[in-house]
Design a protein around this motif. Structure first.
Motif, mmCIF file in Angstrom:
data_model
loop_
_atom_site.group_PDB
_atom_site.id
_atom_site.type_symbol
_atom_site.label_atom_id
_atom_site.label_comp_id
_atom_site.label_asym_id
_atom_site.label_seq_id
_atom_site.Cartn_x
_atom_site.Cartn_y
_atom_site.Cartn_z
ATOM 1 N N LEU A 1 1.883 -7.376 1.687
ATOM 2 C CA LEU A 1 1.778 -5.945 1.432
ATOM 3 C C LEU A 1 2.512 -5.158 2.510
ATOM 4 O O LEU A 1 2.244 -5.330 3.696
ATOM 5 C CB LEU A 1 0.303 -5.522 1.416
ATOM 6 N N THR A 2 3.421 -4.292 2.079
ATOM 7 C CA THR A 2 4.073 -3.361 2.992
ATOM 8 C C THR A 2 3.421 -2.005 2.806
ATOM 9 O O THR A 2 3.316 -1.512 1.679
ATOM 10 C CB THR A 2 5.582 -3.260 2.703
ATOM 11 N N VAL A 3 2.971 -1.425 3.906
ATOM 12 C CA VAL A 3 2.355 -0.104 3.896
ATOM 13 C C VAL A 3 3.344 0.863 4.531
ATOM 14 O O VAL A 3 3.588 0.805 5.735
ATOM 15 C CB VAL A 3 1.019 -0.104 4.662
ATOM 16 N N SER A 4 3.936 1.724 3.703
ATOM 17 C CA SER A 4 4.956 2.628 4.225
ATOM 18 C C SER A 4 5.242 3.758 3.248
ATOM 19 O O SER A 4 5.677 3.505 2.120
ATOM 20 C CB SER A 4 6.257 1.859 4.486
ATOM 21 N N VAL B 1 9.108 3.608 2.524
ATOM 22 C CA VAL B 1 9.556 2.576 1.585
ATOM 23 C C VAL B 1 9.180 2.980 0.163
ATOM 24 O O VAL B 1 9.985 2.866 -0.758
ATOM 25 C CB VAL B 1 8.993 1.188 1.960
ATOM 26 N N VAL B 2 7.966 3.485 -0.016
ATOM 27 C CA VAL B 2 7.529 3.928 -1.341
ATOM 28 C C VAL B 2 8.429 5.059 -1.853
ATOM 29 O O VAL B 2 8.806 5.082 -3.020
ATOM 30 C CB VAL B 2 6.045 4.368 -1.327
ATOM 31 N N ASP C 1 12.638 -1.904 3.297
ATOM 32 C CA ASP C 1 11.476 -2.692 3.705
ATOM 33 C C ASP C 1 11.911 -3.864 4.593
ATOM 34 O O ASP C 1 11.751 -5.029 4.239
ATOM 35 C CB ASP C 1 10.719 -3.182 2.475
ATOM 36 N N GLY D 1 9.015 -6.133 5.763
ATOM 37 C CA GLY D 1 8.596 -6.997 4.654
ATOM 38 C C GLY D 1 9.573 -8.142 4.451
ATOM 39 O O GLY D 1 9.171 -9.277 4.178
ATOM 40 N N ARG E 1 4.544 -9.644 -3.678
ATOM 41 C CA ARG E 1 5.000 -8.718 -2.641
ATOM 42 C C ARG E 1 4.830 -7.315 -3.196
ATOM 43 O O ARG E 1 5.419 -6.974 -4.219
ATOM 44 C CB ARG E 1 6.454 -9.011 -2.296
ATOM 45 N N ARG E 2 4.009 -6.528 -2.505
ATOM 46 C CA ARG E 2 3.705 -5.170 -2.969
ATOM 47 C C ARG E 2 3.994 -4.158 -1.871
ATOM 48 O O ARG E 2 4.004 -4.487 -0.694
ATOM 49 C CB ARG E 2 2.242 -5.071 -3.366
ATOM 50 N N THR E 3 4.147 -2.923 -2.293
ATOM 51 C CA THR E 3 4.346 -1.815 -1.364
ATOM 52 C C THR E 3 3.442 -0.678 -1.779
ATOM 53 O O THR E 3 3.357 -0.357 -2.970
ATOM 54 C CB THR E 3 5.815 -1.339 -1.391
ATOM 55 N N SER F 1 -0.099 -8.056 5.843
ATOM 56 C CA SER F 1 0.349 -6.684 5.623
ATOM 57 C C SER F 1 1.221 -6.292 6.796
ATOM 58 O O SER F 1 1.079 -6.810 7.902
ATOM 59 C CB SER F 1 -0.838 -5.719 5.496
#
Length: 153
Positions: free
Chosen positions: A2-5, A8-9, A15, A18, A35-37, A61
């Motif tokens: 999980l990328t928290v950004s 990026v979103v 990413d 990531g 792989r999620r963001t 993450s």
């Protein structure tokens, strides 16, 4: 993973952290199942972590672990984790602090949710790689214990 950004979103940032984690996972022999963001929103982060923990044994993450007002990944992780794993957190902060005094500002958490291990890593690509490398030697053994698989003692 999980990328928290927010960036990026929104499509204003790549990413890269990531990408670093995905490569490190593959190099260490792990299969990257998802792989999620998500944006830096506590409910979205917690929901994504819950979902990923239901799909994989290891959930990493990246992002949202600092002091910025929108850095809420550790709080979202605490909502999902049933059993903290402070040794991983302590080791990652010690490794980070040895590289830079800013390492002590990391608030990342780790812990067990069901039969999955969740680990928060920083959003910096370099720090992500360094910290994954730092915990990688213990991950396989920890996951085998968590999954009640035979281990060498």
């Amino acid at each position: 993973m999980l990328t928290v950004s927010d960036g990026v979103v929104a499509g204003t940032r790549e990413d890269t952290s990531g990408d670093v984690l995905a490569e490190r996972l593959r190099s260490a022999g792990y299969e990257l199942r998802a792989r999620r963001t998500v944006a830096d929103e506590r409910p979205q982060i917690a929901a994504a972590l819950r979902e990923l923990a239901g799909e994989a044994d290891l959930v990493l993450s990246t992002g949202g672990t600092g002091f910025a007002p929108r850095d809420v990944t550790p709080e979202a992780t605490a909502e999902v984790v049933e059993r903290p794993t402070p040794g991983l957190d302590e080791h990652m902060r010690a490794v980070s602090t040895a590289v830079s005094p800013h390492g002590m500002l990391s608030r990342g958490r780790s812990g067990i949710a069901g039969s999955a291990l969740i680990v928060n890593l920083p959003g910096s690509p370099r720090a992500c790689g360094e910290l994954f490398d730092a915990i990688a030697p213990a991950l396989q053994h920890g996951l085998r214990l968590l999954l009640d698989l035979p281990t060498e003692h």
